[in-house]
Motif scaffolding. Sequence first.
Motif, mmCIF file in Angstrom:
data_model
loop_
_atom_site.group_PDB
_atom_site.id
_atom_site.type_symbol
_atom_site.label_atom_id
_atom_site.label_comp_id
_atom_site.label_asym_id
_atom_site.label_seq_id
_atom_site.Cartn_x
_atom_site.Cartn_y
_atom_site.Cartn_z
ATOM 1 N N THR A 60 0.821 -1.208 0.000
ATOM 2 C CA THR A 60 0.000 0.000 0.000
ATOM 3 C C THR A 60 0.854 1.256 0.000
ATOM 4 O O THR A 60 0.642 2.180 -0.789
ATOM 5 C CB THR A 60 -0.957 0.003 1.205
ATOM 6 O OG1 THR A 60 -1.767 -1.175 1.167
ATOM 7 C CG2 THR A 60 -1.858 1.226 1.162
ATOM 8 N N THR A 61 1.843 1.297 0.874
ATOM 9 C CA THR A 61 2.760 2.448 0.917
ATOM 10 C C THR A 61 4.189 1.931 1.100
ATOM 11 O O THR A 61 4.771 2.074 2.176
ATOM 12 C CB THR A 61 2.398 3.404 2.069
ATOM 13 O OG1 THR A 61 2.346 2.671 3.298
ATOM 14 C CG2 THR A 61 1.070 4.077 1.839
ATOM 15 N N ALA A 108 3.249 7.687 -11.299
ATOM 16 C CA ALA A 108 2.612 7.888 -10.003
ATOM 17 C C ALA A 108 2.214 9.345 -9.800
ATOM 18 O O ALA A 108 1.149 9.645 -9.252
ATOM 19 C CB ALA A 108 3.551 7.435 -8.891
ATOM 20 N N GLY A 111 -0.619 10.048 -12.595
ATOM 21 C CA GLY A 111 -1.783 9.171 -12.587
ATOM 22 C C GLY A 111 -2.110 8.509 -13.902
ATOM 23 O O GLY A 111 -3.282 8.249 -14.198
ATOM 24 N N TYR A 144 -1.731 -2.010 -9.672
ATOM 25 C CA TYR A 144 -2.479 -2.811 -8.704
ATOM 26 C C TYR A 144 -1.644 -4.028 -8.324
ATOM 27 O O TYR A 144 -2.137 -5.145 -8.195
ATOM 28 C CB TYR A 144 -3.850 -3.243 -9.248
ATOM 29 C CG TYR A 144 -4.752 -2.094 -9.604
ATOM 30 C CD1 TYR A 144 -4.838 -0.979 -8.776
ATOM 31 C CD2 TYR A 144 -5.505 -2.101 -10.767
ATOM 32 C CE1 TYR A 144 -5.656 0.094 -9.098
ATOM 33 C CE2 TYR A 144 -6.323 -1.036 -11.103
ATOM 34 C CZ TYR A 144 -6.400 0.058 -10.266
ATOM 35 O OH TYR A 144 -7.204 1.112 -10.590
ATOM 36 N N HIS A 179 4.599 4.652 -5.508
ATOM 37 C CA HIS A 179 3.229 4.660 -4.981
ATOM 38 C C HIS A 179 2.502 5.898 -5.452
ATOM 39 O O HIS A 179 3.050 7.000 -5.451
ATOM 40 C CB HIS A 179 3.244 4.618 -3.451
ATOM 41 C CG HIS A 179 1.878 4.568 -2.851
ATOM 42 N ND1 HIS A 179 1.077 3.455 -2.921
ATOM 43 C CD2 HIS A 179 1.158 5.507 -2.187
ATOM 44 C CE1 HIS A 179 -0.067 3.702 -2.308
ATOM 45 N NE2 HIS A 179 -0.046 4.938 -1.862
ATOM 46 N N GLY A 180 1.248 5.718 -5.883
ATOM 47 C CA GLY A 180 0.447 6.844 -6.347
ATOM 48 C C GLY A 180 -0.991 6.424 -6.516
ATOM 49 O O GLY A 180 -1.441 5.431 -5.931
ATOM 50 N N ALA A 181 -1.728 7.171 -7.325
ATOM 51 C CA ALA A 181 -3.145 6.881 -7.568
ATOM 52 C C ALA A 181 -3.376 6.682 -9.058
ATOM 53 O O ALA A 181 -2.801 7.385 -9.891
ATOM 54 C CB ALA A 181 -4.016 8.014 -7.045
ATOM 55 N N HIS A 185 -7.803 5.215 -7.393
ATOM 56 C CA HIS A 185 -7.442 4.197 -6.396
ATOM 57 C C HIS A 185 -5.951 4.274 -6.085
ATOM 58 O O HIS A 185 -5.122 4.346 -6.998
ATOM 59 C CB HIS A 185 -7.795 2.795 -6.901
ATOM 60 C CG HIS A 185 -9.245 2.600 -7.203
ATOM 61 N ND1 HIS A 185 -10.200 2.457 -6.222
ATOM 62 C CD2 HIS A 185 -9.914 2.544 -8.385
ATOM 63 C CE1 HIS A 185 -11.396 2.298 -6.781
ATOM 64 N NE2 HIS A 185 -11.243 2.348 -8.099
ATOM 65 N N GLU A 186 -5.631 4.246 -4.786
ATOM 66 C CA GLU A 186 -4.226 4.185 -4.378
ATOM 67 C C GLU A 186 -3.625 2.858 -4.823
ATOM 68 O O GLU A 186 -4.242 1.804 -4.663
ATOM 69 C CB GLU A 186 -4.101 4.332 -2.859
ATOM 70 C CG GLU A 186 -4.495 5.695 -2.326
ATOM 71 C CD GLU A 186 -3.523 6.771 -2.771
ATOM 72 O OE1 GLU A 186 -2.307 6.551 -2.674
ATOM 73 O OE2 GLU A 186 -3.992 7.835 -3.230
ATOM 74 N N THR A 187 -2.434 2.913 -5.377
ATOM 75 C CA THR A 187 -1.843 1.687 -5.904
ATOM 76 C C THR A 187 -0.329 1.821 -6.010
ATOM 77 O O THR A 187 0.231 2.898 -5.779
ATOM 78 C CB THR A 187 -2.432 1.347 -7.288
ATOM 79 O OG1 THR A 187 -1.951 0.067 -7.708
ATOM 80 C CG2 THR A 187 -2.024 2.388 -8.323
ATOM 81 N N THR A 188 0.310 0.732 -6.375
ATOM 82 C CA THR A 188 1.751 0.705 -6.598
ATOM 83 C C THR A 188 2.019 0.439 -8.076
ATOM 84 O O THR A 188 1.493 -0.518 -8.646
ATOM 85 C CB THR A 188 2.413 -0.395 -5.746
ATOM 86 O OG1 THR A 188 2.196 -0.110 -4.362
ATOM 87 C CG2 THR A 188 3.917 -0.454 -6.012
#
Length: 339
Positions: A60-61, A108, A111, A144, A179-181, A185-188
């Motif tokens: 996640t982070t 990231a 987007g 994702y 890591h970003g969106a 959705h937050e994702t890697t």
Amino acid sequence: MAAKRRITPRRRKTLHGYFVPSHRNNYQPHFFEWQAIAINIAIVIALFLLAHSVQRLIFTTPSQQVGAVLASVLVDLANDDRATDGLSTLSVNPTLQEAAQRKADDMAAKGYFAHESPEGKTPWYWFGEVGYDFRFAGENLAVYFSDSVEVERAWMNSPKHRANILNSNFTEIGIALAHGAYEGHETTFVVQMFGSPAGASAATVAGALSESGVAGLSAGRQVAGASAEALDVIIEDDTFIAVRNDAPIAALTEMQPVGALKDGSPNPFWKLLSSPKTTLQYMYMALAALILFALILLVAIESRRLHIPSLLRGLGVLVLIGVLLWSGMTYFGGELLIV
């Protein structure tokens, strides 16, 4: 030297009674008693929660250190697939890693998820940014990303990505995460770049690009120190595109490495930890196989004295495992995307 400890008849009876229905356990194997069933249910749920927690903690982070380990795991998985196909091992090049990191950071920050950026920067732009002059080059992307084994399997199941991983022309690799969106959705984001350094002669560039990527190359963008006018498409089909670079490029010895090369490979513990979904599936399959084995013994050995409650308890645990495996697709970040 101590004598080898022997299994006593009492212990044999205990093991026998745990799985095999007989008059000693009143045809009710201890494995299906309420206490044992409760322990099995607790183990099933605990494994699921643990895998979910590991996935959130790592993917996640991800920190810079964790990202470096995950990248190393992906390098090992790619090299394992190459070894299976009889190909040489790819070496990690810190300059190529830096190119991959810049591309991952750009995706990231803005987007997007594509080989070509919103500004029209192709993968080869990032090679040129870090001064990586190449003879052959390629790029794979994933988003994702929540399981190392799963993303490598997805790449290998795609003809385009498989062609890059198993390309015999590639000698080096660089992988980076950011890591970003993406789409709210937050994702890697993960970027996998391949290369073969060029000498002082002309170079050939190879990669798995879409038709829009080739159009971008012919529109005058820079590619690793050579003008796009010098590029000419020589191979193009559904899975592979190659272009010829007729411009002279700098010798390999003039390249300046950027970043640091991680020493050694990740240990087996990290390989398991970086693939929580796959590890959970293997553990569940092992536990389900044990339960199924006990159920077969329950039904086959004393079918006339079959203890129905024991049968239902065992089937109940199998159903729980199946439900958690199915629902895990949602809990572990949804559908993996690759380009």
